[in-house]
Design a protein around this motif. Sequence first.
Motif, PDB file in Angstrom:
ATOM      1  N   SER A  67       0.636  -1.096  -0.058  1.00 46.02           N
ATOM      2  CA  SER A  67      -0.058   0.008   0.048  1.00 46.02           C
ATOM      3  C   SER A  67       0.890   1.340  -0.085  1.00 46.02           C
ATOM      4  O   SER A  67       0.473   2.411  -0.647  1.00 46.02           O
ATOM      5  N   GLY A  68       1.991   1.221   0.854  1.00 49.77           N
ATOM      6  CA  GLY A  68       2.783   2.376   0.997  1.00 49.77           C
ATOM      7  C   GLY A  68       3.401   2.705  -0.717  1.00 49.77           C
ATOM      8  O   GLY A  68       3.745   3.724  -1.029  1.00 49.77           O
ATOM      9  N   SER A  69       3.726   1.566  -1.087  1.00 47.41           N
ATOM     10  CA  SER A  69       4.464   1.983  -2.757  1.00 47.41           C
ATOM     11  C   SER A  69       3.362   2.285  -3.479  1.00 47.41           C
ATOM     12  O   SER A  69       3.642   3.104  -4.400  1.00 47.41           O
ATOM     13  N   LEU A  70       2.275   1.797  -3.406  1.00 50.15           N
ATOM     14  CA  LEU A  70       1.231   2.390  -4.329  1.00 50.15           C
ATOM     15  C   LEU A  70       0.773   3.875  -3.969  1.00 50.15           C
ATOM     16  O   LEU A  70       0.748   4.611  -4.941  1.00 50.15           O
ATOM     17  N   LEU A  71       0.567   4.158  -2.770  1.00 52.69           N
ATOM     18  CA  LEU A  71      -0.012   5.522  -2.340  1.00 52.69           C
ATOM     19  C   LEU A  71       1.246   6.567  -2.520  1.00 52.69           C
ATOM     20  O   LEU A  71       0.944   7.669  -2.472  1.00 52.69           O
ATOM     21  N   GLY A  72       2.336   5.939  -2.163  1.00 45.14           N
ATOM     22  CA  GLY A  72       3.646   6.726  -2.123  1.00 45.14           C
ATOM     23  C   GLY A  72       3.523   7.435  -3.699  1.00 45.14           C
ATOM     24  O   GLY A  72       4.309   8.597  -3.807  1.00 45.14           O
ATOM     25  N   ALA A  73       3.038   6.974  -4.698  1.00 40.12           N
ATOM     26  CA  ALA A  73       3.159   7.427  -5.943  1.00 40.12           C
ATOM     27  C   ALA A  73       2.352   8.604  -6.121  1.00 40.12           C
ATOM     28  O   ALA A  73       2.511   9.492  -7.095  1.00 40.12           O
ATOM     29  N   LEU A  74       1.428   8.714  -5.208  1.00 42.30           N
ATOM     30  CA  LEU A  74       0.524   9.918  -5.306  1.00 42.30           C
ATOM     31  C   LEU A  74       1.018  11.091  -4.944  1.00 42.30           C
ATOM     32  O   LEU A  74       0.775  12.292  -5.505  1.00 42.30           O
ATOM     33  N   PHE A 124      -3.086   6.464   6.049  1.00 39.45           N
ATOM     34  CA  PHE A 124      -3.660   5.866   7.422  1.00 39.45           C
ATOM     35  C   PHE A 124      -4.988   5.430   7.480  1.00 39.45           C
ATOM     36  O   PHE A 124      -5.127   4.497   8.092  1.00 39.45           O
ATOM     37  N   PRO A 125      -5.962   6.106   6.981  1.00 43.79           N
ATOM     38  CA  PRO A 125      -7.227   5.301   7.031  1.00 43.79           C
ATOM     39  C   PRO A 125      -7.328   4.089   6.313  1.00 43.79           C
ATOM     40  O   PRO A 125      -8.153   3.286   6.860  1.00 43.79           O
ATOM     41  N   LEU A 126      -6.731   3.976   5.323  1.00 45.52           N
ATOM     42  CA  LEU A 126      -6.727   2.526   4.668  1.00 45.52           C
ATOM     43  C   LEU A 126      -6.057   1.629   5.434  1.00 45.52           C
ATOM     44  O   LEU A 126      -6.448   0.411   5.392  1.00 45.52           O
ATOM     45  N   LEU A 127      -5.074   2.008   6.278  1.00 41.99           N
ATOM     46  CA  LEU A 127      -4.178   0.817   7.098  1.00 41.99           C
ATOM     47  C   LEU A 127      -4.864   0.654   8.298  1.00 41.99           C
ATOM     48  O   LEU A 127      -4.426  -0.236   8.973  1.00 41.99           O
ATOM     49  N   VAL A 128      -6.060   1.207   8.706  1.00 43.34           N
ATOM     50  CA  VAL A 128      -6.494   1.000  10.154  1.00 43.34           C
ATOM     51  C   VAL A 128      -6.930  -0.521  10.517  1.00 43.34           C
ATOM     52  O   VAL A 128      -6.500  -0.956  11.428  1.00 43.34           O
ATOM     53  N   PRO A 129      -7.605  -1.259   9.267  1.00 46.98           N
ATOM     54  CA  PRO A 129      -7.805  -2.502   9.699  1.00 46.98           C
ATOM     55  C   PRO A 129      -6.745  -3.328   9.759  1.00 46.98           C
ATOM     56  O   PRO A 129      -6.400  -4.458  10.468  1.00 46.98           O
ATOM     57  N   GLY A 170      -2.164  -2.747  -6.493  1.00 44.68           N
ATOM     58  CA  GLY A 170      -0.910  -2.096  -7.097  1.00 44.68           C
ATOM     59  C   GLY A 170      -0.848  -2.544  -8.403  1.00 44.68           C
ATOM     60  O   GLY A 170      -0.205  -1.815  -9.282  1.00 44.68           O
ATOM     61  N   LEU A 171      -1.037  -3.717  -8.664  1.00 50.12           N
ATOM     62  CA  LEU A 171      -0.639  -4.227 -10.028  1.00 50.12           C
ATOM     63  C   LEU A 171      -1.705  -3.650 -10.911  1.00 50.12           C
ATOM     64  O   LEU A 171      -1.347  -3.251 -12.006  1.00 50.12           O
ATOM     65  N   ALA A 172      -2.862  -3.171 -10.731  1.00 49.55           N
ATOM     66  CA  ALA A 172      -4.102  -2.721 -11.387  1.00 49.55           C
ATOM     67  C   ALA A 172      -3.904  -1.249 -11.385  1.00 49.55           C
ATOM     68  O   ALA A 172      -4.019  -0.771 -12.682  1.00 49.55           O
ATOM     69  N   LEU A 173      -3.461  -0.522 -10.551  1.00 55.26           N
ATOM     70  CA  LEU A 173      -3.603   0.917 -10.587  1.00 55.26           C
ATOM     71  C   LEU A 173      -2.209   1.850 -10.638  1.00 55.26           C
ATOM     72  O   LEU A 173      -2.496   2.661 -10.888  1.00 55.26           O
ATOM     73  N   PHE A 174      -1.142   1.065 -10.319  1.00 58.69           N
ATOM     74  CA  PHE A 174      -0.055   1.665 -10.201  1.00 58.69           C
ATOM     75  C   PHE A 174       0.217   2.533 -11.656  1.00 58.69           C
ATOM     76  O   PHE A 174       0.849   3.446 -11.456  1.00 58.69           O
ATOM     77  N   PRO A 175       0.177   2.018 -12.788  1.00 58.71           N
ATOM     78  CA  PRO A 175       0.322   2.622 -14.088  1.00 58.71           C
ATOM     79  C   PRO A 175      -0.319   3.764 -13.920  1.00 58.71           C
ATOM     80  O   PRO A 175       0.259   5.036 -14.646  1.00 58.71           O
ATOM     81  N   TYR A 176      -1.545   3.874 -13.646  1.00 59.69           N
ATOM     82  CA  TYR A 176      -2.351   5.053 -13.701  1.00 59.69           C
ATOM     83  C   TYR A 176      -1.854   6.240 -12.804  1.00 59.69           C
ATOM     84  O   TYR A 176      -1.780   7.248 -13.011  1.00 59.69           O
TER      85      TYR A 176
END
Length: 232
Positions: free
Chosen positions: A146-153, A169-174, A220-226
Amino acid sequence: MLRCALAICAKDLRLVLTRGAGLAQALLLGLLLVFLFSLSLDAGERLSAQAAATMFWLASAFCQVLVFTLLYALEEANGARLGLLLLPAPIQAVWLGKAAVGLLLLLTAQAVFVPAIFVFLGQHLGPGWPLALAGLFLVDAGMGASGSLLGALSVGQAGRESLLSVVLFPLLVPLLLAGIRLTALALIPAASPDLAFAREGAGSWLGMAAAFDALFLAAGLALFPYVYSGED
């Protein structure tokens, strides 16, 4: 793709360890959180296992933000992001390589945080540590993905540290909740009646962590390119 991901992982790891400043900041922040919380305890007082596990994962979460902000700033500082986009490999290799090096750095930081939890918060290793260790690797894998995907934002954005923390942080709560419950197993004494109850629910928490790992890996696999190449 795997060969390219390994090359990116080696390159980033070499740069981070050579410079050292970013990793040192992450370690110092985590240790500072644990130390400051220990000041609220009276002399000889032992914090509950769940509270100590909460402090451990809170320090890990802040460390994760700093680590992935640093990793994605490496190319921005040198204007090298376009070079990664032009690699003769799927762009997901960048996500995978940075997730791998982020996971390694997070594990390194946690290897420092664990003794700090024992020393400053008065904790002792209990019999539930094998389940806690399995939970730690599962949760760390999800945090890396998740950090690698959202870090690109945060690439190219002003105030990228706050942007990453607000989104992540909200995504990591569970996932963090599962980590807290499982890590507490390693800190509950053998004579405590809470140990049997905690062990009964360990399977559910491990399943939740594994499910979120699968979710973040698929995302990550699906959304990272975008996410990474959207502006280019």
